[in-house]
Scaffold this active site. Structure first.
Site, short mmCIF file in Angstrom:
data_model
loop_
_atom_site.label_atom_id
_atom_site.label_comp_id
_atom_site.label_asym_id
_atom_site.label_seq_id
_atom_site.Cartn_x
_atom_site.Cartn_y
_atom_site.Cartn_z
N ASP A 64 36.23 33.95 31.16
CA ASP A 64 36.61 32.63 31.68
C ASP A 64 35.72 31.53 31.13
O ASP A 64 34.70 31.79 30.50
CB ASP A 64 36.58 32.64 33.22
CG ASP A 64 35.35 33.36 33.78
OD1 ASP A 64 34.34 33.49 33.06
OD2 ASP A 64 35.41 33.80 34.94
N ASN A 133 33.60 36.34 47.19
CA ASN A 133 34.93 36.22 47.81
C ASN A 133 35.94 37.22 47.23
O ASN A 133 37.13 37.16 47.54
CB ASN A 133 35.47 34.79 47.65
CG ASN A 133 35.75 34.42 46.19
OD1 ASN A 133 35.53 35.22 45.28
ND2 ASN A 133 36.23 33.20 45.97
N HIS A 135 36.65 37.62 43.94
CA HIS A 135 37.29 37.27 42.67
C HIS A 135 36.73 38.10 41.52
O HIS A 135 35.60 38.58 41.56
CB HIS A 135 37.18 35.76 42.38
CG HIS A 135 35.84 35.26 41.96
ND1 HIS A 135 35.45 33.95 42.15
CD2 HIS A 135 34.77 35.86 41.38
CE1 HIS A 135 34.23 33.79 41.67
NE2 HIS A 135 33.79 34.93 41.21
N GLU A 140 40.90 33.79 41.88
CA GLU A 140 40.43 33.53 43.24
C GLU A 140 41.42 34.10 44.26
O GLU A 140 42.62 34.22 44.00
CB GLU A 140 40.31 32.02 43.45
CG GLU A 140 39.30 31.32 42.53
CD GLU A 140 37.85 31.41 43.02
OE1 GLU A 140 37.43 32.52 43.42
OE2 GLU A 140 37.16 30.38 42.98
P1 PGA Z 1 27.34 36.30 40.13
O1 PGA Z 1 28.87 35.95 39.93
O2 PGA Z 1 27.05 37.40 39.19
O3 PGA Z 1 26.61 35.03 39.77
O4 PGA Z 1 27.17 36.70 41.55
C1 PGA Z 1 29.76 37.01 39.88
C2 PGA Z 1 31.15 36.48 39.73
O5 PGA Z 1 31.45 35.42 40.29
O6 PGA Z 1 31.97 37.15 39.09
#
Ligand code: PGA
Length: 239
Positions: A64, A133, A135, A140
């Site tokens: 992304d 969350n 994702h 999302e």
């Molecule tokens: P993080 O993000 O490694 O900073 O916790 C993970 C993600 O959002 O895929």
């Protein structure tokens, strides 16, 4: 899902680096899918510290990128990858697949990315983090999910967790991004998801043991035949 639990982040990251380097040696033209975020930083560090491997034929596709952030901006995921991996490992620009968040036509950019992944023969090994969350990439939670690479609206918690890239100012984090879709991810030949820290324990449990639901996009990984989940003890504590 194949679950692996490690005493700490360092051991987990070293093991994943060993797996990736082994696969690069076995298949020099490996197509890797790669994540950004805080979780993979020790993994990239372990790759940098590992004995040299020949990355000249490896191709990469990142999950992304922020909309409206140019690849040259230090806040971009493209710049993060250049700092953490591509620069130190000497991955050539022509072998790097990346979404351009400043393309004139973002929908056309998403379609181009899908074609590029297909032209590379698909992703051999997709490495994923997971948002608190649920994702993966910027897919999302919501009433439905996109199958293919698309423009995604970022949820407030997701923007907050990316604030560090924007000087700690969440208001500067873009409200939208481009992301591989769920089918794009699920068509990878093999998937490794890494999660570390107690803050991920609840969502790891939901991903692995809960219902398959668009409320937890990562739960769709239960449908994939070749997924390895690598956890430290904290992230595994509520399994
Ligand atoms: P993080 O993000 O490694 O900073 O916790 C993970 C993600 O959002 O895929």
């Amino acid at each position: 899902m194949n679950i692996q639990i490690f005493d700490d982040v360092r051991t987990l990251s070293a093991e994943l680096a060993t797996r990736v380097l082994t696969e690069v040696r076995l298949q020099p033209s490996l197509v890797l899918g790669l994540p950004t975020g805080r979780t993979p930083l020790p993994f990239y560090q372990a790759l940098r510290a590992a004995p040299a491997a020949d990355w000249s034929l490896v191709r990469t596709f990142n999950l992304d990128e922020f909309a409206g952030v140019s690849p040259g901006s230090p806040a971009s995921y493209r710049a993060y990858m250049q700092r953490e991996l591509f620069g130190p490992m000497g991955v050539a620009d022509e072998n790097v697949g990346f979404l351009n968040g400043t393309a004139a036509d973002l929908d056309a950019e998403c379609a181009r990315y899908e074609r590029a992944i297909a032209a590379a023969g698909g992703i051999d090994l997709m490495i994923l983090g997971i948002g608190a969350n649920g994702h993966i990439g910027f897919n999302e939670p919501g009433p439905d999910l996109h199958a293919r690479t698309h423009r995604a609206q970022l949820q407030p918690g997701t923007r907050a967790s990316n604030a560090a890239l924007f000087g700690g100012d969440v208001s500067r984090v873009p409200e939208s991004a481009l992301s591989m879709g769920m089918a794009t991810i699920l068509q990878s030949k093999a998937v490794v998801l890494i999660a570390t820290g107690a803050a991920k324990a609840g969502v790891v449990r939901a991903m692995m043991n809960g219902r398959i639901t668009t409320s937890v996009p990562a739960s769709f990984l239960q449908l994939h035949p070749c997924v390895t989940v690598m956890l430290d003890r904290e992230a595994a504590s509520r399994r």
